[in-house]
Design a protein around this motif. Sequence first.
Motif, PDB file in Angstrom:
ATOM      1  N   UNK A  48       0.700  -1.323  -0.095  1.00  0.00           N
ATOM      2  CA  UNK A  48       0.094   0.055   0.083  1.00  0.00           C
ATOM      3  C   UNK A  48       0.839   1.251   0.102  1.00  0.00           C
ATOM      4  N   UNK A  49       2.187   1.195   0.703  1.00  0.00           N
ATOM      5  CA  UNK A  49       3.147   2.231   0.716  1.00  0.00           C
ATOM      6  C   UNK A  49       3.880   2.491  -0.850  1.00  0.00           C
ATOM      7  N   UNK A  50       3.715   1.655  -1.623  1.00  0.00           N
ATOM      8  CA  UNK A  50       4.708   1.934  -2.718  1.00  0.00           C
ATOM      9  C   UNK A  50       6.150   2.326  -2.371  1.00  0.00           C
ATOM     10  N   UNK A 110       4.002   9.689   6.922  1.00  0.00           N
ATOM     11  CA  UNK A 110       4.066   8.461   6.181  1.00  0.00           C
ATOM     12  C   UNK A 110       4.834   7.403   7.198  1.00  0.00           C
ATOM     13  N   UNK A 111       5.798   8.133   7.979  1.00  0.00           N
ATOM     14  CA  UNK A 111       6.442   7.079   9.016  1.00  0.00           C
ATOM     15  C   UNK A 111       5.646   6.680  10.035  1.00  0.00           C
ATOM     16  N   UNK A 112       4.864   7.492  10.455  1.00  0.00           N
ATOM     17  CA  UNK A 112       3.808   7.064  11.540  1.00  0.00           C
ATOM     18  C   UNK A 112       2.809   6.059  11.026  1.00  0.00           C
ATOM     19  N   UNK A 117       1.294   0.264  10.635  1.00  0.00           N
ATOM     20  CA  UNK A 117       1.080  -1.135  10.192  1.00  0.00           C
ATOM     21  C   UNK A 117       2.138  -2.089  10.661  1.00  0.00           C
ATOM     22  N   UNK A 118       3.237  -1.668  10.829  1.00  0.00           N
ATOM     23  CA  UNK A 118       4.330  -2.609  11.571  1.00  0.00           C
ATOM     24  C   UNK A 118       3.798  -3.080  12.942  1.00  0.00           C
ATOM     25  N   UNK A 210       8.222   5.018  17.471  1.00  0.00           N
ATOM     26  CA  UNK A 210       9.648   4.328  17.685  1.00  0.00           C
ATOM     27  C   UNK A 210      10.576   4.776  16.409  1.00  0.00           C
ATOM     28  N   UNK A 211       9.949   5.491  15.311  1.00  0.00           N
ATOM     29  CA  UNK A 211      10.677   5.869  14.187  1.00  0.00           C
ATOM     30  C   UNK A 211      10.907   7.309  14.346  1.00  0.00           C
ATOM     31  N   UNK A 212      11.074   8.062  15.657  1.00  0.00           N
ATOM     32  CA  UNK A 212      11.554   9.243  15.642  1.00  0.00           C
ATOM     33  C   UNK A 212      13.195   9.340  15.478  1.00  0.00           C
ATOM     34  N   UNK A 213      13.663  10.349  14.682  1.00  0.00           N
ATOM     35  CA  UNK A 213      14.839  10.377  14.250  1.00  0.00           C
ATOM     36  C   UNK A 213      15.697  10.692  15.753  1.00  0.00           C
ATOM     37  N   UNK A 214      17.040   9.707  15.659  1.00  0.00           N
ATOM     38  CA  UNK A 214      17.792   9.940  16.855  1.00  0.00           C
ATOM     39  C   UNK A 214      18.406  11.191  16.831  1.00  0.00           C
TER      40      UNK A 214
END
Length: 215
Positions: A48-50, A110-112, A117-118, A210-214
């Motif tokens: 779905x995200x291509x 999009x990361x959210x 989905x993950x 969890x996908x927040x940039x370090x």
Amino acid sequence: MERLKSLVYRYGLGDKVIASIEKAERLLPAMQQTLCFVTETINTRLKEFDLNEEITDAIHDQLIPALYLQRVAQRMTTAEKAQPIAATSQALLESLRQPEHPIMSLPEQERAQIEAVANECADLFQRSSSAVEGRNGHLALWHHHLHRLSDERLSALTIVHNYHNAAGNDTPAQRLFQRPHDSLFAYLLNQVDLPRRPAQKRVKPDSKPVLAMAA
């Protein structure tokens, strides 16, 4: 499996080892079906995200496993067991958070969506694998229970039969000795130590992306 069996026979490891191998062999079809179902579902959701291949592989190989390991760590009964699992999860996520990682080039929204989905995929795998493990464990317990009564269990059942007044009639012990006896339940209350208080429910930390940039 046949090669394993041949090695068992070659080294004379006995029928018990063969039985264990055959038991594992019977579980394989269910586990294979579970893995195929989960994999196909994950692939369908990610399409779905291509996304490009590198980011898709990172979600498959790092993000979903890390989120699944978080769930496994939370189910551990002690911090000692949970710590190495949580550390592995954190290491996988930390590499994804690096500014140079391709997944960090995606817009935050999009990361959210990918993370949501993950999380669903990690939950799906947890539920699917638990169903197989739980069913097999349940059957194994019943087999063990019916295969042979231990001496302790047999003694306990004999005492309950002789001294427990379930139907309101005289117990077999009363009929044998022609006199009443103390309540079995009251006797157990006086003899058995009370169980410890259950552990306090762990407070789950606030859910953060969890996908927040370090930093």
